[in-house]
Design an enzyme around this catalytic site. Structure first.
Site, PDB file in Angstrom:
ATOM      1  N   ASP A 375      25.504 -25.745 -49.163  1.00  9.74           N
ATOM      2  CA  ASP A 375      25.157 -25.095 -47.893  1.00  9.74           C
ATOM      3  C   ASP A 375      25.705 -25.973 -46.776  1.00  9.74           C
ATOM      4  O   ASP A 375      26.314 -27.009 -47.042  1.00  9.74           O
ATOM      5  CB  ASP A 375      23.651 -24.847 -47.762  1.00  9.74           C
ATOM      6  CG  ASP A 375      22.857 -26.100 -47.437  1.00  9.74           C
ATOM      7  OD1 ASP A 375      23.403 -27.225 -47.591  1.00  9.74           O
ATOM      8  OD2 ASP A 375      21.698 -25.987 -47.031  1.00  9.74           O
ATOM      9  N   ASP A 530      14.512 -25.635 -53.795  1.00  7.24           N
ATOM     10  CA  ASP A 530      14.950 -27.028 -53.914  1.00  7.24           C
ATOM     11  C   ASP A 530      13.959 -27.966 -53.232  1.00  7.24           C
ATOM     12  O   ASP A 530      13.240 -27.549 -52.321  1.00  7.24           O
ATOM     13  CB  ASP A 530      16.340 -27.199 -53.273  1.00  7.24           C
ATOM     14  CG  ASP A 530      16.327 -26.871 -51.786  1.00  7.24           C
ATOM     15  OD1 ASP A 530      16.078 -27.780 -50.981  1.00  7.24           O
ATOM     16  OD2 ASP A 530      16.560 -25.693 -51.424  1.00  7.24           O
ATOM     17  N   CYS A 654       4.970 -41.226 -72.478  1.00  2.16           N
ATOM     18  CA  CYS A 654       6.036 -40.402 -71.920  1.00  2.16           C
ATOM     19  C   CYS A 654       7.255 -40.500 -72.826  1.00  2.16           C
ATOM     20  O   CYS A 654       7.678 -41.598 -73.195  1.00  2.16           O
ATOM     21  CB  CYS A 654       6.402 -40.864 -70.516  1.00  2.16           C
ATOM     22  SG  CYS A 654       7.727 -39.856 -69.813  1.00  2.16           S
ATOM     23  N   CYS A 656      10.268 -39.547 -72.047  1.00  2.00           N
ATOM     24  CA  CYS A 656      11.536 -39.460 -71.330  1.00  2.00           C
ATOM     25  C   CYS A 656      12.368 -40.716 -71.599  1.00  2.00           C
ATOM     26  O   CYS A 656      11.822 -41.775 -71.902  1.00  2.00           O
ATOM     27  CB  CYS A 656      11.301 -39.226 -69.830  1.00  2.00           C
ATOM     28  SG  CYS A 656      11.167 -40.688 -68.808  1.00  2.00           S
ATOM     29  N   CYS A 659      11.339 -44.079 -69.659  1.00  3.39           N
ATOM     30  CA  CYS A 659      10.133 -44.771 -70.129  1.00  3.39           C
ATOM     31  C   CYS A 659      10.360 -45.357 -71.514  1.00  3.39           C
ATOM     32  O   CYS A 659       9.876 -46.439 -71.826  1.00  3.39           O
ATOM     33  CB  CYS A 659       8.941 -43.813 -70.131  1.00  3.39           C
ATOM     34  SG  CYS A 659       8.525 -43.244 -68.478  1.00  3.39           S
ATOM     35  N   HIS A 681      11.867 -40.416 -63.473  1.00  5.56           N
ATOM     36  CA  HIS A 681      10.798 -40.025 -64.408  1.00  5.56           C
ATOM     37  C   HIS A 681       9.884 -38.975 -63.748  1.00  5.56           C
ATOM     38  O   HIS A 681       9.524 -37.979 -64.376  1.00  5.56           O
ATOM     39  CB  HIS A 681       9.984 -41.256 -64.843  1.00  5.56           C
ATOM     40  CG  HIS A 681       8.576 -40.942 -65.205  1.00  5.56           C
ATOM     41  ND1 HIS A 681       8.177 -40.610 -66.489  1.00  5.56           N
ATOM     42  CD2 HIS A 681       7.467 -40.835 -64.430  1.00  5.56           C
ATOM     43  CE1 HIS A 681       6.885 -40.329 -66.478  1.00  5.56           C
ATOM     44  NE2 HIS A 681       6.427 -40.456 -65.253  1.00  5.56           N
TER      45      HIS A 681
HETATM   46 ZN   LIG Z   1       9.006 -41.080 -68.349  1.00  2.00          ZN
END
Ligand SMILES: [Zn+2]
Length: 698
Positions: A375, A530, A654, A656, A659, A681
């Site tokens: 944009d 967003d 976690c 992810c 982590c 995270h």
């Molecule tokens: Zn994490």
């Protein structure tokens, strides 16, 4: 998210409420016993510092402060005064009249007297913990601070200072902006040079009071303050409804304003456990509901060093921050967003970045294989009469850059620009551009998907704009100007838009990501939005830095480096709090303890003891001396926060990659490489929870 915590630092003025003949003089401040005795003689003239001074600068500045407080509450802004007699004092400190000023002192006298007052240390201490600090000081007052002092890169300092005094402002780690003032500015604002700083602060805070989101803007881009004071203000067409709650003790940040409304894209998004989802209006689901809902993250150079050595706290030698540092989507196998929003205005602000993007295209620049939406970044040119771009320019830019989606050139209708007479022009211009953009897009055979921008000032105008875009032939429309509009009002707008939507119409909402409104927004036809707030929360504010999938939030453990910025450490050393080797060893002990705890080799209590032993010492000294009371307070506060984190060890559960890879480092508040990873995270958590909500709805 709460608004940035604001502090105003202003100076004492010669004009005071009363000038008794026996007012205090410099000599009286030199000795404590004498000062007390003399103050006792003047008690009838005593009053809080905030009310003592009657000079123009002080009066105007305090008027600005009052306006902000009326809008956001008493806690929204604190004030300290640099008094040439009393040193740095809070506005509520009771003082008596005195006749001392730095203005008439010679350079060396300023230095000596400031040292006696401990002005520098007191200033450093006073600004610690504030996100956004406005400093209104004349030359000798600035000189008395002997800058630099310790600040954090997460802080923003805005100095209102005359052109000649800017040399005193240097070496600060914080984002710093100097609004440099001269006679020309005084003339321009129809205000004398005396009092100009206060006048301009008032002008800025007056606008912030009406549009509190500007605090975040100024915090992030302090230069924007200049734009804010240069914008004439008219009441918003869509009023902001800010509901305030008292700050809670658990985040330990006294006076922090928490905003519990839907006016901001806040960490409240992540707090839906505590809150009800907004009711879904009794309308049939929008015909486009099968298109699902996507989350875009705004691009803001959020990167970390993948080869960072956490044990030695160093990056490899010869690191190239552009080539070597990585984005979140280069760490996570599946990105934590469906797409990235890139604003042309943001790209254009950095010549280097613009050149690089022109050269290799946006997709390669951000190394992202998902969807990229472009944009113009209308907020950047909001005060211009017309946007600085033509349809042809942005069509070519989107095409050359390899964007998936490109939004037509729009103009915001908010704040002063929602005024009758202005808003119609901007409304027509935005629609005219959308039409022009689509025609040229078709004629030019461009490959990206065109998006029509819709602006408006009430449900009817937004509905009319969306309808017009659909009639032009758009099937992806972006609603702008609603980032700070309460969710309930957005729902009213979406209800008006709803009848015009077709099964093929996609609808994007700029700058709005509110967990509690997702079901309602989706029901009414929003297919994408967003926001960057889950990311930024990791290092903004003292609590709630680490979010967990369960919905709980935790403070990160602060272990500031002894090496590095160093000013805090210098203060500690000067005050004799501890020797450098002692601090270094306590710092390393704290890090070591956390790592041992993480691997099950140290108990929680022993770990906490090591962490707090360092933590309490890094409390900034007061008046050049360690302050045991402040240290104890800090320790007690942090003990509760850190214990909660260490008891729950949320990073262990976690899954992810961050982590998993850096483990306990992710919850340590220490430098970009830990803090921004924690933000990544948090974005992961946000995205997981968002997808879960969508799944539960279908
Ligand atoms: Zn994490």
């Amino acid at each position: 998210m709460g608004y940035p915590r604001v502090l105003v630092v202003t100076s004492c003025t010669g004009e005071k409420r009363c000038k008794p003949e026996n007012q205090l003089t410099l000599e009286d401040f030199k000795e404590k016993a004498r000062l007390q005795q003399r103050e006792a003689q003047l008690t009838q003239f005593a009053c809080p510092a905030g009310q003592m001074y009657t000079g123009q600068q002080h009066l105007r500045a305090m008027e600005g402060v009052q306006l902000l407080r009326q809008s956001l509450g008493r806690e929204a802004v604190d004030v300290v005064i640099l008094s040439a007699g009393y040193g740095v004092i809070p506005e509520d400190k009771t003082i008596v009249p005195y006749e001392v000023t730095f203005n008439t002192m010679k350079g060396y006298e300023v230095g000596e007297w400031a040292k006696f007052l401990g002005a520098r240390e007191a200033f450093e201490k006073a600004i610690a913990g504030y996100d956004l600090v406005f400093v209104l000081l004349g030359e000798n007052y600035l000189r008395s601070l002997s800058l630099p002092v310790e600040t954090s890169p997460d802080q923003t300092l805005v100095f209102l200072a005359s052109k000649t005094t800017a040399t005193h402002i240097q070496g600060l780690a914080a984002r710093t902006f100097i609004l440099s003032l001269s006679n020309a500015e005084a003339k321009r604002y129809h205000c004398g040079l005396v009092g100009l700083k206060g006048f301009l602060l008032k002008r800025g805070l007056e606008k912030v009071a009406k549009q509190p989101q500007l605090l975040e803007t100024i915090y992030r881009e302090p230069k924007e303050f200049e734009r804010v004071i240069n914008t004439d203000f008219v009441q918003l067409e869509l009023p902001l409804e800010v509901e305030r709650v008292q700050p809670v003790g658990k985040n330990g940040r006294k006076g922090r304003l928490k905003v519990k409304s839907q006016t901001t894209e806040t960490n409240d998004e992540l707090k839906e456990k505590d809150r009800e989802f907004l009711a879904i209006p009794p309308l049939p689901p929008a015909p486009n509901i099968h298109l699902g809902m996507q989350y875009f993250i705004p691009e803001w150079d959020d990167k970390v060093d993948p080869n960072y050595d956490f044990y030695n706290d160093i990056s490899p030698p010869g690191r190239d921050t552009y080539a070597d540092d990585v984005y979140a989507h280069e760490i996570y196998n599946i990105p934590n967003y469906d797409g990235i929003l890139v604003s042309k205005y943001i790209i254009d602000k950095s010549k280097k970045k613009k050149a690089k993007v022109d050269e290799i295209g946006i997709r390669e620049y951000i190394r992202f294989s998902g969807k990229v939406m472009g944009d113009c970044g209308a907020f950047g040119y909001i005060k211009e009469e017309v946007p600085p771009y033509t349809s042809e320019q942005v069509l070519d830019y989107y095409q050359k850059g390899g964007f998936n989606y490109g939004v037509s050139v729009d103009h915001l209708i908010v704040g002063p620009f929602a005024e009758p007479g202005v808003r119609e022009k901007r409304y027509d211009l935005t629609l005219h551009n959308a039409d022009d953009f689509l025609r040229k897009h078709r004629a030019g055979g461009y490959e990206f998907k065109p998006m029509g921008a819709a602006q408006g000032w009430n449900p009817e105008t937004y509905a009319k704009a969306v309808k017009a875009c659909i009639e032009m032939g758009y099937d992806y429309i972006a609603l702008g100007g609603l980032a700070r509009t309460p969710s309930k009002q957005i729902i009213e707008i979406l209800k008006a838009v709803h009848p015009h939507l077709t099964p093929n119409t996609r609808l994007h909402l700029f700058g709005v990501a509110r967990m509690n409104a997702i079901p309602a927004f989706r029901h009414l036809g929003i297919t994408s939005f967003d926001s960057a707030s889950p990311l930024r929360r990791a290092w903004l504010g003292s609590g709630d830095n680490y979010n967990s999938l369960s919905g709980k939030k935790y403070a990160a453990i602060r272990v500031p480096p002894v090496d590095g910025y160093g000013v805090r450490v210098r203060r500690l050393l000067e005050a004799g709090v501890a020797k450098r080797e002692t601090l270094k060893s306590l710092e390393q002990d704290a890090l070591k303890a956390l790592r041992q705890f993480d691997t099950g080799n140290l108990s929680l209590d022993e770990t906490l003891e090591k962490v707090l032993a360092y933590d309490e010492l890094v409390e900034l000294p007061r008046d050049g001396k360690a302050d045991p009371k402040a240290q104890a307070k800090r320790r007690a506060k942090h003990e509760v926060m850190y214990r909660k984190l260490l008891e729950d060890t949320p990073w262990k559960s976690c899954d992810c990659p961050i982590c998993k890879e850096i483990q306990v480092e992710v919850v340590i508040f220490r430098g970009n490489n830990r803090n921004r990873r924690r933000g990544f995270h948090n974005t992961y958590v946000f995205y997981q929870r968002f997808k879960q909500i969508i799944k539960n709805l279908t």
